[in-house]
Design a protein around this motif. Structure first.
Motif, PDB file in Angstrom:
ATOM      1  N   ALA A  64       7.298   8.190   3.686  1.00  0.00           N
ATOM      2  CA  ALA A  64       7.307   6.850   3.037  1.00  0.00           C
ATOM      3  C   ALA A  64       8.554   6.197   3.788  1.00  0.00           C
ATOM      4  N   ALA A  65       9.988   6.939   3.695  1.00  0.00           N
ATOM      5  CA  ALA A  65      11.101   6.247   4.000  1.00  0.00           C
ATOM      6  C   ALA A  65      10.999   6.370   5.401  1.00  0.00           C
ATOM      7  N   ALA A  66      10.605   7.321   6.268  1.00  0.00           N
ATOM      8  CA  ALA A  66      10.335   7.033   7.443  1.00  0.00           C
ATOM      9  C   ALA A  66       9.569   6.118   8.018  1.00  0.00           C
ATOM     10  N   ARG A  67       8.657   5.508   7.256  1.00  0.00           N
ATOM     11  CA  ARG A  67       7.847   4.309   7.598  1.00  0.00           C
ATOM     12  C   ARG A  67       8.489   3.132   7.050  1.00  0.00           C
ATOM     13  N   ASP A  68       9.547   3.276   6.442  1.00  0.00           N
ATOM     14  CA  ASP A  68      10.475   2.070   6.129  1.00  0.00           C
ATOM     15  C   ASP A  68       9.657   1.393   4.925  1.00  0.00           C
ATOM     16  N   GLU A  69       9.036   2.210   4.052  1.00  0.00           N
ATOM     17  CA  GLU A  69       8.213   1.556   2.998  1.00  0.00           C
ATOM     18  C   GLU A  69       9.162   1.611   1.886  1.00  0.00           C
ATOM     19  N   PRO A  80       0.680  -1.299  -0.083  1.00  0.00           N
ATOM     20  CA  PRO A  80      -0.087   0.053   0.071  1.00  0.00           C
ATOM     21  C   PRO A  80       0.840   1.298  -0.113  1.00  0.00           C
ATOM     22  N   GLY A  81       1.919   1.390   0.958  1.00  0.00           N
ATOM     23  CA  GLY A  81       2.854   2.483   1.010  1.00  0.00           C
ATOM     24  C   GLY A  81       3.515   2.937  -0.382  1.00  0.00           C
TER      25      GLY A  81
END
Length: 270
Positions: free
Chosen positions: A172-177, A55-56
């Motif tokens: 998105a990078a901060a969420r490791d996506e 999804p991300g």
């Protein structure tokens, strides 16, 4: 006895679709299982990449495709679509005429930018710091006075599309996506260009979509294809609007504006 159709069956090979009467499978999934479950962006990725998007990552691809749909009727591809529509051709011809000018100069910056990001990333993965990698990759551009694709804009001092896309990618990078490696590379290029040119040369839409495509693992050539797919939406919208407005054989400017003639004057055969 050998099957006489065997060579014919092998003429075209695909892992995208398997079809026979009453059955259509896309990448192994029955089409009826995808209809109503995948959105269009997810279907694009399944078709070109052969996998479903988390999804991300899907949201990032969607954002990139939305951001690049149009840049006004003075963009060459959009102008061509509108002019073609006034020449009595159908929507498909107007769209094809416009898409065919999306080449290296108009529409190709994202692909070249992806190539630059990949070259910087290769050096970084080998242990080189981003500023040194950027210097090595981009110094030839400056030495030859070439434009840096993906940075600066002839119209926007700061491209609002790029600002939003970068913010979404950083989140998105901060969420490791996504890894965030190419966000850092894009920011590193901005900083390096600022030092070299002593002025702000921020990322534009091509640079920002290239960041997203790179984070998703999109090869440069496919990146251009995705841009063309996105811009086709704007091309369709303008061609359809012009069809509704009417008009007949409209050129790039009103006839009263004219043009500049630079050839000889008053030549005779005497």
């Amino acid at each position: 006895m050998a099957d006489p159709t065997q060579d014919s069956r092998a003429w075209w090979r695909t892992s995208i679709i398997d079809i026979e009467p009453g059955r259509i499978d896309i990448r192994g999934y029955p089409i009826q299982d995808l209809i109503g479950r995948l959105d269009f962006v997810e279907m694009i990725w399944l078709m070109v990449a052969g996998e479903k998007l988390a999804p991300g990552r899907r949201d990032l691809l969607q954002a990139a495709l939305v951001a690049a749909v149009d840049h006004g009727p003075l963009a060459p591809s959009i102008s061509i679509a509108r002019m073609a529509a006034t020449c009595g051709v159908g929507l498909n011809s107007a769209m094809a005429s416009a898409i065919n000018v999306l080449g290296d100069v108009h529409g190709g910056a994202g692909q070249e930018c992806l190539t630059i990001y990949a070259a910087v990333d290769e050096r970084q993965q080998a242990g080189m710091a981003i500023p040194d990698a950027v210097e090595q990759v981009l110094r030839p551009y400056l030495d030859k006075r070439r434009n840096i694709p993906g940075f600066g804009h002839r119209f926007h001092k700061r491209d609002p599309r790029a600002v939003k896309l970068l913010a979404l990618t950083e989140a998105a990078a901060a969420r490791d996506e996504v890894s965030g490696r190419f966000v850092a590379i894009g920011r590193g290029i901005e900083a390096w260009l600022g030092d070299q040119k002593k002025t702000v040369l921020p990322m534009n839409i091509d640079g920002a979509t290239a960041v997203i495509f790179a984070e998703l693992g999109v090869p440069p050539e496919l990146g251009r294809g995705l841009f063309v797919l996105s811009r086709s939406v704007g091309i369709l919208a303008h061609a359809w609007e012009q069809t509704q407005q009417g008009g007949r054989i409209k050129g790039p400017v009103p006839p009263a504006v004219g043009y500049t003639y630079e050839g000889p004057q008053n030549k005779t055969d005497e």
